[in-house]
Design an enzyme around this catalytic site. Structure first.
Site, PDB file in Angstrom:
ATOM      1  N   HIS B 219       0.917  -1.096  -0.327  1.00 14.37           N
ATOM      2  CA  HIS B 219      -0.313  -0.026   0.031  1.00 14.37           C
ATOM      3  C   HIS B 219       0.689   0.740   0.330  1.00 14.37           C
ATOM      4  O   HIS B 219       0.541   2.204  -0.548  1.00 14.37           O
ATOM      5  CB  HIS B 219      -0.600   0.040   0.955  1.00 14.37           C
ATOM      6  CG  HIS B 219      -1.710   1.140   1.535  1.00 14.37           C
ATOM      7  ND1 HIS B 219      -3.557   0.895   0.928  1.00 14.37           N
ATOM      8  CD2 HIS B 219      -1.928   2.641   1.199  1.00 14.37           C
ATOM      9  CE1 HIS B 219      -3.575   1.814   0.659  1.00 14.37           C
ATOM     10  NE2 HIS B 219      -3.240   2.871   1.343  1.00 14.37           N
ATOM     11  N   HIS B 290     -10.812   2.474  -1.738  1.00 16.78           N
ATOM     12  CA  HIS B 290     -10.965   1.721  -0.475  1.00 16.78           C
ATOM     13  C   HIS B 290     -11.716   0.506  -0.891  1.00 16.78           C
ATOM     14  O   HIS B 290     -12.628   0.671   0.123  1.00 16.78           O
ATOM     15  CB  HIS B 290     -11.844   2.479   0.708  1.00 16.78           C
ATOM     16  CG  HIS B 290     -10.585   2.919   1.700  1.00 16.78           C
ATOM     17  ND1 HIS B 290     -11.820   3.434   2.730  1.00 16.78           N
ATOM     18  CD2 HIS B 290      -9.891   2.834   2.067  1.00 16.78           C
ATOM     19  CE1 HIS B 290     -10.269   3.505   3.731  1.00 16.78           C
ATOM     20  NE2 HIS B 290      -9.847   2.987   3.563  1.00 16.78           N
TER      21      HIS B 290
END
Lengths: 261, 954
Positions: B219, B290
């Site tokens: 990430h 998300h």
């Protein structure tokens, strides 16, 4: 001559900048001030000729839209608001600002009487954004609004708790006695409900199920006016999408600034 | 003393929506539902004080009924639901503040919701309603009956910093440790850490290990996109090519450096990409994903997705001015028995995501103006939620150089245990047990706190109060402070960090991803001015420490050491990965097409991916800030889908406007990910040009959502898509200015279809010339730009009519001339409406224009050597339908040249007519035309697959 208009900002307020733009186009001089700055005295309510409570989600609309800011008005600024009322200074609440004025007991008022009008969840049960057509109620007793009485305004709504609800028929009748300031129209031509007593007109012309298609009201003196839709989002030609006829919101702000002058 | 206060609005419409939704989950016995807000108030209030609190704050005398200090008598089966202790609860916080407003004694509050379910309900029914509609046990607790009040963090734990011995661990032990602590580090990475601390002669602390896991997470560091990759590409006729990619991210950046247009301000180096708007202002654009949080807790996941991307914009010192969202879900009508265990139903995910996006964007006062919604069985276990944000800043106003001695200042929200391991959790696949391990990663946002950050940062920027800024997102402080101090080194003390509740260990404070925070570097002399500003705007300020100049990351908790590492190891110690990808082009399939009919066109219009998304779009405020010129839905009835959003930033001079558009075509990617990239870029440009955007000043963002990149087929497809992006950037002369990769989008080993979103940012030179898909007038000519092509692979028609096509449309080699021609015609005021041809081809594009304008149309579908069906529905790139007054026919013809041809006209009739040519008999002999009454087309588009009699909307 400069006409200073106060635009209070509480945490979560968000249509203050458009409101300021509308005031400027209407010839006023807007000042956006956070409630904390009003409380500390850094900005004085008394220095302003009128107050415009803008839209948004003050305090996130926790515990019901506008309720928390309404409490702050009552507990922190009661004297200043009384003084403004006594000086006949106009006050306009838009969307969240309208919710605040209603929850504070200023609309339809008076503050010391138990509330019989509120703004609550849209009948559809959800937030909704769309353009609507309003009419400034010709019979409204507000003097400053009377200047634009009968005119229609095309502008958007953007709210989840915009349904005008009353506690009983007496309260509804009281509003019809000159306190209704704006009504939702169908297709910009006729009242959304043929029967002015019926609770709620046609969706989506009446977008939230408000009683008697009421989009806004004023207080007994006519100085304080509030409405759910956003005339400040239609003050320039290019802001209007294609669709039904209906005018700009600018004359409303011009009338407001003129009354403050 | 704790007092319970129940408040009910008997005509609360949420009750009837529970009844409607219960039918959708198969419970028909529920006749009504009463929703009650429950408040547990703990404090020393007298009965009079309690009464006053209720009257002044809690109870609306017009619509509410209340039970004070008691429990509402049950009216049916009672279910109560509360947030887990410690979760963000704005109602509780505001009630506490309201008590202070009134001068009452201090109180603590927790809230809950209560549902009285009335009707003929079995235990199973109640359980179904609770589990599927009322409560999400990722973040909530629920029970049948009364739920006791539970206040968070009553006990304060001792501060502990534990060592994590690594020296003796075998490779298996290292991997086990990585998995058990949700570190998501692989063996080479664990070995690098083991070796580093062996050289230091000590074990790492828990916080050091966690810091490395955050900073080295997929990430945060995009290791797949930096890896060396060997790709084996097998063509459909068996020819094998082996190539080596020396990093996907460097390849994307390289094209941007090559193109280097004068209007580019900043690409890839910051939280968002920045381009010039006018002489005074720049605009910043970013799109994030998300996905995993939204799969587990749709409302909170999407909510914090918006919050996160808006912070990216704040993180480049810009004022956010708009949001976008692109959503991919499983089919909304998925049968219950096809839903895998541990997965929420696509309908519930969709409704929660939409509510979460609306809640955050609306409360920030940002118009949500552009997006898409796709339904595909490939997203059942792993939905995609792309959230974008646009911001504006004065040119040259974003400071990026922290100085030695600057204070490290955190602004905004408090730290809780929520949001721990978000970065590392998103760097692994999901399965049915995911929720048990990483429920703590999921949060609910608090947009009003973030709104305060927007106001404060804009003013602090203008007053030059800070030297650097970064958003606090994945990895929390460990990532934001670690990144900001990379060159200088930092020293931090966590003991003064305000917490939502006591009991957090230092490592938890350090990596918590608690929302609504930014970190800035502030010279000591400016701290007082900052504090005054933040006090005025209700924003909390925390001094974390200072920039040292010793190139080390040092963290204390009071006197206790927490982290002490060289920045060089943190940022450069991660081993570079070597990965293998493989891609095989599918074999071409002979496709048999049907005879085109009106029914097919209506089916295309009613397909969930084409049908109206108004039910979703109207939940978002697209008008706030008063700058929306082209809205998501256009035309007299405001129900025609627009191609792109045009926005005039509030406070800018003149008539220049911003345009936002997107392109996404995962169904093409199933067959050819390289073409998908080019076709998605074309779609984004097409949409942008259709509303009046200038094709010569377009910046794009890439967003890659793929499966597990350690599996060669997933990686092979990803590499092909990136190669398509770099080819496309050169072809369209569009630089990538920022991007995001979200990998490991898998559920139970099943990957999503590799999905690339291209988001485009451009300019409309004069907003008064902007057009939409609805502006045509009766008698106008319709023009077609671009040619049809026979390849139906990835098309809506192939999917809907089971054609099984695999060959996808050919990307354009030289697309700019046609787009420049259209743009010139629009700028000259000659075009009354424009709409792009994408899903459903000319059939859908022309129908949508007729619907948008509520006017009849009549067109002759050019065959271009194809059969009539293929000509009507193919999705070849580079095509738009334009309308223009007949009197301007010569002028428009001159603008369009060879790119355009006459397609038909806008009629005074009330139907949509497609004249079809007979390919066998030559173009003189017509087939029976397709005639669709406009009302039928409106109904198909508006009501979708379930038709106009559809029940309650979920």
């Amino acid at each position: 001559m400069s006409v200073p208009i106060l635009i209070p900002h509480a945490s979560g307020t968000n249509r203050d900048l458009e409101a300021a733009q509308a005031i400027e186009l209407a010839g006023g001089t807007p000042t956006i001030a956070h409630v904390n700055e009003l409380r500390s005295g850094a900005v004085q309510i008394a220095d302003h000729a009128a107050i415009l409570l803008p839209g948004g989600f003050s305090y996130g609309d926790a515990l019901g839209a506008g309720g928390r800011l309404a409490l702050e008005l009552r507990t922190w600024f009661a004297d200043e608001l009384t003084a403004a009322a006594e000086a006949s200074r106009p006050m306009l609440g838009i969307c969240n600002g309208f919710q605040v004025l209603v929850k504070a007991g200023l609309l339809p008022g008076p503050m010391d009487k138990p509330r019989s009008v509120t703004l609550t969840e849209n009948a559809e049960g959800k937030f909704e954004c769309r353009w609507v057509t309003l009419q400034v109620e010709p019979s409204c007793r507000s003097g400053w609004l009377g200047v634009v009485g009968g005119t229609t305004i095309r502008c958007p709504i953007a709210h989840g708790e915009g349904r005008v609800a009353v506690s009983d028929d007496t309260a509804a009748a009281h509003l019809e006695d000159g306190l209704v300031a704006f009504r939702y129209l169908a297709d910009g031509a006729r009242p959304a409900s043929d029967d002015p007593v019926a609770a709620g007109g046609m969706y989506p012309a009446n977008p939230n199920g408000s009683v008697n298609d009421i989009a806004g009201i004023c207080d007994d003196t006519g100085n304080i006016v509030g409405l759910m839709p956003h005339p400040e989002d239609h003050v320039l030609d290019w802001q209007r999408p294609s669709g039904p006829e209906g005018g700009s919101g600018l004359p409303l702000f011009e009338a407001f600034v003129a009354a403050a002058r | 003393m704790t007092v319970r206060i129940d408040v009910t609005a008997p005509d609360d419409p949420r009750g009837s929506s529970v009844v409607a939704n219960a039918r959708l989950v198969g419970v028909d016995g529920l006749t009504s539902c009463r929703v009650t807000r429950v408040h547990h108030v703990d404090g020393a209030l007298s009965p009079e004080e309690l009464d006053r609190l209720c009257r002044e704050v809690l109870i609306d005398p017009v619509v509410d009924e209340a039970v004070i200090d008691g429990v509402t008598p049950p009216q049916g089966r009672v279910v109560e639901v509360a947030l887990m202790p410690g979760a963000t609860d704005p109602d509780a916080r505001e009630l506490e503040r309201a008590a202070a407003n009134l001068g009452l004694p201090e109180i603590r509050v927790v809230t809950a919701r209560r549902y009285d379910l009335i009707g003929d309900l079995s235990d199973t029914d109640v359980a179904t309603i609770t589990r599927r509609m009322l409560a999400n046990d990722t973040i909530e607790i629920s029970t049948e009956g009364e739920l006791p009040a539970e206040f968070a963090g009553a006990a304060s734990a001792d501060v502990r910093v534990d060592d994590v011995p690594l020296a003796e661990l075998s490779d298996d032990d290292l991997l086990r440790l990585s998995k058990n602590r949700v570190l998501s580090l692989d063996l080479t990475e664990m070995q690098a850490i083991q070796a580093h601390f062996a050289a230091e002669g000590r074990p790492p602390t828990d916080a050091e290990l966690e810091t490395l896991a955050q900073t080295w997470s997929e990430h945060c560091v995009h290791k797949t996109f930096r890896a060396r990759i060997n790709l084996t590409h097998t063509s459909s006729d068996g020819e094998v090519t082996v190539s080596s990619e020396d990093g996907l991210l460097p390849a994307l950046r390289k094209v941007t450096e090559e193109l280097d247009p004068p209007w580019l301000r900043s690409a890839f180096v910051d939280d968002a990409g920045i381009v010039a708007f006018d002489d005074h202002h720049d605009v910043a654009f970013k799109v994030e994903t998300h996905n995993h949080p939204s799969a587990l807790e749709p409302f909170g996941g999407a909510n914090t997705g918006v919050g996160g991307v808006v912070r990216d914009i704040i993180g480049v010192s810009a004022r956010p001015i708009a949001c976008t969202d692109v959503l991919c879900f499983g089919p909304a009508d998925l049968p219950d028995d096809e839903l895998p265990t541990g997965v929420l139903h696509p309908r519930r995910i969709r409704d929660g995501v939409v509510a979460g996006i609306g809640d955050y964007g609306n409360k920030l006062g940002l118009p949500t103006v552009n997006g898409s919604v796709l339904y595909d069985p490939g997203y059942v276990g792993n939905p995609l939620v792309y959230c974008g944000a646009l911001g504006i800043l004065p040119h040259g106003s974003h400071p990026t150089e922290p100085q030695v001695g600057d204070r490290i200042i955190s602004l905004g929200g408090r730290v809780g245990r929520d949001g721990i391991h978000g970065a590392t959790f998103s760097s692994a696949g999901m399965d049915a047990s995911t929720v048990d391990h990483v429920g703590s990663a999921v949060q609910i946002g608090d947009p009003i706190i973030e709104k305060g950050l927007i106001e404060v940062i804009e003013r602090a920027r203008d007053a030059k109060l800070y030297n650097a800024i970064t958003d606090c997102g994945a990895g929390g402080f460990s990532s934001s402070v670690g990144e900001m101090g990379e060159d200088l080194g930092v020293e931090v003390d966590l003991s003064e960090v305000p917490l939502k509740y006591p009991g957090l260990q230092p490592w938890e404070i350090w990596i918590s991803e608690a929302q609504e925070r930014v970190v800035i570097a502030v010279p000591p002399a400016k701290l007082e001015a900052l504090q005054t500003l933040c006090d005025a705007w209700d924003v909390e300020v925390t001094d974390l420490g200072r920039f040292t100049g010793d190139q080390r990351l040092v963290v204390h908790y009071g006197d206790t050491g927490v982290v002490d590492m060289p920045m060089a190891f943190l940022h450069d110690g991660i081993p570079r990965q070597e990965l293998v990808g493989a891609w095989t082009d599918p074999a071409p399939v002979e496709v048999t097409t049907p005879v085109p009919t009106a029914a097919q066109v209506l089916q295309l219009l009613a397909h969930p991916n084409v049908a109206s998304k108004e039910n979703i779009i109207r939940r978002y405020d697209h008008e706030v800030r008063g700058g929306t010129v082209v809205r998501p839905y256009v035309g007299p009835e405001a129900d025609g889908p627009a191609d792109a959003a045009v926005l005039k930033p509030l406070g800018t001079e003149g008539h220049k406007a911003v345009v936002l558009s997107n392109g996404i075509c995962p169904s093409v990617g199933r067959h050819d990910p390289h073409a998908m990239a080019l076709l998605a870029m074309d779609e984004a440009v097409r949409n942008l040009v259709a509303v009046g955007g200038d094709p010569d000043q377009v910046a794009v963002l890439d967003n890659f959502c793929w499966g597990d990149p350690t599996k060669p087929d997933r990686l092979g497809s990803l590499v092909r898509a990136v190669q398509g992006c770099t080819d496309g950037a050169r072809t369209y002369r569009m630089p990538f200015i920022s991007g995001k990769d979200s990998l490991f989008n898998e559920f139970d080993g099943e990957a999503i279809p590799g999905t690339l979103l291209i988001s485009a940012l451009g300019l409309v030179p004069d907003l008064r010339r902007a057009v939409d898909s609805a502006g045509m007038q009766t008698g106008d000519d319709l023009w077609l730009v671009g040619a049809n092509e026979g390849a139906l692979g990835g098309s809506l028609a192939s999917d809907l009519f089971d054609l099984g096509a695999t060959r996808v449309p050919t990307p354009l080699h030289d697309p700019l001339p046609r787009y420049r021609a259209i743009h010139a015609a629009i700028c000259d005021g000659k075009v009354t409406a424009a709409h792009d041809c994408s899903e459903g081809g000319i059939a859908v594009a022309v129908s949508e224009m007729a619907i948008a304008a509520r006017l009849g149309v009549s067109v002759v579908v050019p065959l271009d050597g194809l059969d009539p069906f293929t000509a009507l529905v193919n999705e070849a790139p580079g095509r738009l339908v334009l309308s223009a007054a007949r009197e301007h026919r010569d002028a428009v013809g001159a603008f369009l040249g060879d790119h355009g041809r006459h397609l038909g006209e806008v009629t005074a009739g009330d139907d949509v007519v497609f004249h079809l040519l007979d390919p066998v008999q030559g173009e003189d002999s017509n087939l029976e035309p397709i005639r669709i009454p406009l009302a039928d087309a409106v109904s198909a588009l508006t009501h979708g697959p379930s038709g106009p009699t559809k029940g309650a909307t979920a």
